[in-house]
Scaffold this active site. Structure first.
Site, PDB file in Angstrom:
ATOM      1  N   LYS A   1       0.824  -1.211   0.000  1.00 37.04           N
ATOM      2  CA  LYS A   1       0.000   0.000   0.000  1.00 37.04           C
ATOM      3  C   LYS A   1       0.863   1.268   0.000  1.00 37.04           C
ATOM      4  O   LYS A   1       0.620   2.190  -0.784  1.00 37.04           O
ATOM      5  CB  LYS A   1      -0.933  -0.029   1.210  1.00 37.04           C
ATOM      6  CG  LYS A   1      -1.963   1.075   1.243  1.00 37.04           C
ATOM      7  CD  LYS A   1      -2.998   0.852   2.314  1.00 37.04           C
ATOM      8  CE  LYS A   1      -2.434   0.847   3.715  1.00 37.04           C
ATOM      9  NZ  LYS A   1      -1.819  -0.408   4.173  1.00 37.04           N
TER      10      LYS A   1
ATOM     11  N   ARG B   1       2.420   8.102   6.740  1.00 38.53           N
ATOM     12  CA  ARG B   1       2.732   8.059   8.169  1.00 38.53           C
ATOM     13  C   ARG B   1       4.203   7.732   8.410  1.00 38.53           C
ATOM     14  O   ARG B   1       4.864   7.146   7.555  1.00 38.53           O
ATOM     15  CB  ARG B   1       1.869   6.994   8.857  1.00 38.53           C
ATOM     16  CG  ARG B   1       0.389   7.322   8.882  1.00 38.53           C
ATOM     17  CD  ARG B   1      -0.430   6.094   9.270  1.00 38.53           C
ATOM     18  NE  ARG B   1      -0.238   5.030   8.303  1.00 38.53           N
ATOM     19  CZ  ARG B   1      -0.411   3.733   8.561  1.00 38.53           C
ATOM     20  NH1 ARG B   1      -0.764   3.353   9.754  1.00 38.53           N
ATOM     21  NH2 ARG B   1      -0.233   2.831   7.623  1.00 38.53           N
TER      22      ARG B   1
ATOM     23  N   ALA C   1      -3.563   1.408  12.289  1.00 34.83           N
ATOM     24  CA  ALA C   1      -4.988   1.362  11.946  1.00 34.83           C
ATOM     25  C   ALA C   1      -5.717   0.206  12.612  1.00 34.83           C
ATOM     26  O   ALA C   1      -6.949   0.213  12.667  1.00 34.83           O
ATOM     27  CB  ALA C   1      -5.175   1.285  10.441  1.00 34.83           C
TER      28      ALA C   1
ATOM     29  N   PHE D   1      -3.490  -0.685   6.895  1.00 29.39           N
ATOM     30  CA  PHE D   1      -4.096  -2.004   6.729  1.00 29.39           C
ATOM     31  C   PHE D   1      -5.230  -1.992   5.713  1.00 29.39           C
ATOM     32  O   PHE D   1      -5.203  -1.196   4.767  1.00 29.39           O
ATOM     33  CB  PHE D   1      -4.535  -2.564   8.086  1.00 29.39           C
ATOM     34  CG  PHE D   1      -3.381  -2.844   9.001  1.00 29.39           C
ATOM     35  CD1 PHE D   1      -2.378  -3.730   8.639  1.00 29.39           C
ATOM     36  CD2 PHE D   1      -3.256  -2.212  10.233  1.00 29.39           C
ATOM     37  CE1 PHE D   1      -1.289  -3.991   9.469  1.00 29.39           C
ATOM     38  CE2 PHE D   1      -2.174  -2.466  11.082  1.00 29.39           C
ATOM     39  CZ  PHE D   1      -1.194  -3.357  10.689  1.00 29.39           C
TER      40      PHE D   1
ATOM     41  N   PHE E   1       3.464  -8.584  -9.057  1.00 27.68           N
ATOM     42  CA  PHE E   1       4.693  -9.262  -8.648  1.00 27.68           C
ATOM     43  C   PHE E   1       5.220 -10.082  -9.831  1.00 27.68           C
ATOM     44  O   PHE E   1       4.438 -10.460 -10.717  1.00 27.68           O
ATOM     45  CB  PHE E   1       4.433 -10.179  -7.454  1.00 27.68           C
ATOM     46  CG  PHE E   1       4.337  -9.467  -6.127  1.00 27.68           C
ATOM     47  CD1 PHE E   1       5.275  -9.696  -5.137  1.00 27.68           C
ATOM     48  CD2 PHE E   1       3.306  -8.575  -5.875  1.00 27.68           C
ATOM     49  CE1 PHE E   1       5.197  -9.041  -3.906  1.00 27.68           C
ATOM     50  CE2 PHE E   1       3.215  -7.918  -4.659  1.00 27.68           C
ATOM     51  CZ  PHE E   1       4.167  -8.154  -3.673  1.00 27.68           C
TER      52      PHE E   1
ATOM     53  N   TRP F   1       6.927  -1.066  -8.297  1.00 28.21           N
ATOM     54  CA  TRP F   1       8.037  -1.623  -7.520  1.00 28.21           C
ATOM     55  C   TRP F   1       9.260  -1.757  -8.420  1.00 28.21           C
ATOM     56  O   TRP F   1      10.377  -1.416  -8.031  1.00 28.21           O
ATOM     57  CB  TRP F   1       7.670  -2.987  -6.931  1.00 28.21           C
ATOM     58  CG  TRP F   1       8.663  -3.480  -5.916  1.00 28.21           C
ATOM     59  CD1 TRP F   1       8.615  -3.334  -4.565  1.00 28.21           C
ATOM     60  CD2 TRP F   1       9.890  -4.201  -6.198  1.00 28.21           C
ATOM     61  NE1 TRP F   1       9.727  -3.904  -3.976  1.00 28.21           N
ATOM     62  CE2 TRP F   1      10.527  -4.444  -4.955  1.00 28.21           C
ATOM     63  CE3 TRP F   1      10.507  -4.648  -7.356  1.00 28.21           C
ATOM     64  CZ2 TRP F   1      11.736  -5.105  -4.840  1.00 28.21           C
ATOM     65  CZ3 TRP F   1      11.726  -5.309  -7.253  1.00 28.21           C
ATOM     66  CH2 TRP F   1      12.328  -5.536  -6.006  1.00 28.21           C
TER      67      TRP F   1
END
Length: 561
Positions: free
Chosen positions: A76, A99, A278, A306, A386, A414
């Site tokens: 995420k 965060r 969370a 989450f 992936f 990624w």
């Protein structure tokens, strides 16, 4: 032919060349005089500069959330960073707000929270470890209040605080199950009055919640002052301001309140500020960082922790409600690996193509899409691809999402950074441009606390009912009768299932949500509802990540992920 193992996240981050933080600030029209440097690549933005932005128009707010997490990982934060880079790559003025990582997961099981691969914020080691010291300041403010409570009782106890009814707990930013329940003040009368106490992890502290929900220093002091610390023998509430703790606590948090500015690997600006979990807190970065970003950028991408049943629900029902935010869209992150686990596949077998398992696991994704629509935000599914994912598995997700009326877009951030999210970024722009937000909260302020808990459990978790023993029900009624009924509820439960049983994957039906404990977070202005076996002080796993973290001969940290 020689093959080389792919670079780790920390190796990719370390190979990057960061721009001086003043150059990143100038991209946001922040002059060097308003930047407090923490070395060459980190800074805080002065609150005095933030005050000058209040009359500027707001940009569009986009939330990144996810399906129910699994040990396979969803990415995420990686997607949040990748989407921010993708928006900038297509020529948009965008920044991200995420965060700060907690040391608990970094040395425990989950790892850090700086993104991954070529979609990261840097400096990765600093961000995942001490960063600018915000977490230490929050821990210190929390524990100063604890010390002042015990000192108040030791000397005069003019408030009449009953030592049996002290509700305030100490914190530390580490997983340590041995500190969940303790006895304090042992060793004789010189050390105070022995009583039961305990520790929570710093991200679960109400000070963290106050810090993240406060709009400025004045509002922070107000919130800190109204923290409930306990009761007298006749059940009269005692607050932090009653023992004069709000002033010194604010002093400890004065510098921490300035948002932290860093950069992505592609030199795009990012605020990283605040860090509640969370699953046991409200799971969103600070209001002050988000609101400031909206004045500085046309598109602001933020995340909530989450799965969407936890982070997104709390983002909408607590943060947006309290801060007056109106998000325009939500990006729901899914991986083929996680969908297969929700479809019954063991982690060891995730590398093998299994379209039927993907189809079965899509029930979890569909439920999250349905939940997001209850808040009136537009949604898009980001498939975080992936290397082991097959085209057939990806196509299965795209086709099933089409039936739901939601677009699913493959993203390869990624491996490819912002270039891997261009299609996703363009679709997000198409979703939000030229439209007003139609956001709404799940429930109104004026329904009862019990009904609010029941609404979240039934509408979001799919529970048949909520249950609590008489003591808990009486506590909720007491808070209702004392005038706190207009507060939203913050439900703490496992992140691994819609239910309170982490082993129930997919979309469990007809389950019951047991309420174990309730705490009035009066400074944060919500009711914390602890359900099932969730702990506000986690423990380390059998093999913690700390076992592999070290400093090499060159003084470089190794093992962070």
């Amino acid at each position: 032919m020689t093959t080389h193992a792919p670079l780790s996240d920390i190796e990719i981050a370390r190979a990057a060349t960061a721009q001086p933080i003043e150059e990143i600030a100038l991209k946001l029209d922040i002059p060097a005089t308003e930047v407090v440097r923490y070395g060459n690549d980190k800074a805080k933005i002065k609150l005095s500069h933030i005050e000058t932005l209040q009359n500027k128009p707001d940009g569009k707010l986009i939330l990144v959330t996810a399906i129910t997490p699994t040990p396979a990982g969803e990415g995420k934060t990686t997607t949040t960073v990748g989407l921010g880079d993708g928006l900038n790559k297509i020529g948009k003025n965008a920044m991200i707000c995420i965060r700060e990582p907690s040391l608990g997961p970094c040395f425990g099981m989950k790892g850090g929270a700086a993104g991954g691969g070529h979609a990261q914020v840097i400096p990765m080691e600093d961000i995942n470890l001490h960063f600018t010291g915000d977490f230490h300041a929050i821990s210190a403010a929390n524990n100063l209040l604890a010390a002042m409570i015990d000192n108040h009782i030791y000397w005069d106890n003019t408030t009449g605080l009953d030592t049996r009814r002290i509700t305030w707990r100490r914190v530390m930013d580490m997983n340590d199950r041995s500190l969940r329940q303790i006895t304090t003040s042992q060793g004789g009368v010189a050390n105070g009055y022995p009583r039961e106490g305990g520790f929570d992890i710093t991200p679960a502290s109400e000070v963290m919640a106050c810090f993240c929900l406060a709009t400025d220093l004045k509002d922070l002091r107000r919130r800190l002052g109204q923290i409930l610390v306990g009761f007298t023998r006749d059940r009269t509430a005692v607050y932090a301001r009653d023992i004069l703790a709000d002033g010194p606590m604010t002093a400890l948090l004065k510098d921490a309140m300035m948002p932290n500015l860093v950069q992505t690997l592609e030199h795009n600006p990012a605020f990283i500020h605040g860090g509640p979990f969370a699953n046991i807190a409200h799971g969103c970065n600070t209001v002050i960082a988000t609101k400031t970003a909206l004045k500085m950028a046309d598109y602001v991408i933020t995340e909530a922790g989450f799965g969407a049943d936890l982070g997104a629900e709390k983002f909408f029902d607590i943060k947006c409600r309290k801060a007056g935010l109106a998000p325009h869209a939500a990006v729901l992150v899914a991986t083929i690996r996680a969908l297969k686990m929700h479809g019954g596949v063991a982690k060891a077998d995730l590398g093998t193509e299994n379209v039927p398992a993907v189809e079965k696991g899509l029930s979890n994704l569909k439920r999250h899409v349905e939940n997001l629509r209850k808040f009136g935000v537009k949604e898009v599914v980001a498939i975080n691809r992936f290397p082991t994912d097959t085209d057939a598995e990806i196509q299965c997700v795209i086709e099933e999402c089409e039936k739901l009326g939601v677009r699913a877009i493959e993203a390869t951030h990624w491996a490819n950074g912002g270039a891997g999210t261009i299609a996703l970024a363009q679709h997000v722009v198409d979703l939000v441009d030229g439209t007003d937000s139609t956001f709404r909260t799940l429930y109104n302020d004026d329904i009862s606390l019990w009904t609010k808990i029941q609404t979240v459990a039934q509408e979001i978790y799919g529970a048949s009912e909520i249950v609590a023993d008489k003591k808990i029900r009486d506590q909720i009624k007491h808070f209702q009768d004392q005038g706190f009924g207009h507060y939203p509820v913050c439900i703490a439960k496992t992140q691994y299932s819609f239910s309170t049983d982490p082993n129930l994957k997919g979309v469990p039906a007809d389950h019951v949500v047991p309420i174990r404990e309730v705490r009035l977070s009066n400074g944060a202005e919500f009711l914390l509802v602890v359900c099932g076996d969730i702990m506000t002080m986690p423990g380390l796993p059998r093999v913690p990540a700390a076992n592999s973290i070290e400093v090499d001969e060159e003084g470089l940290v190794q093992g962070l992920f």
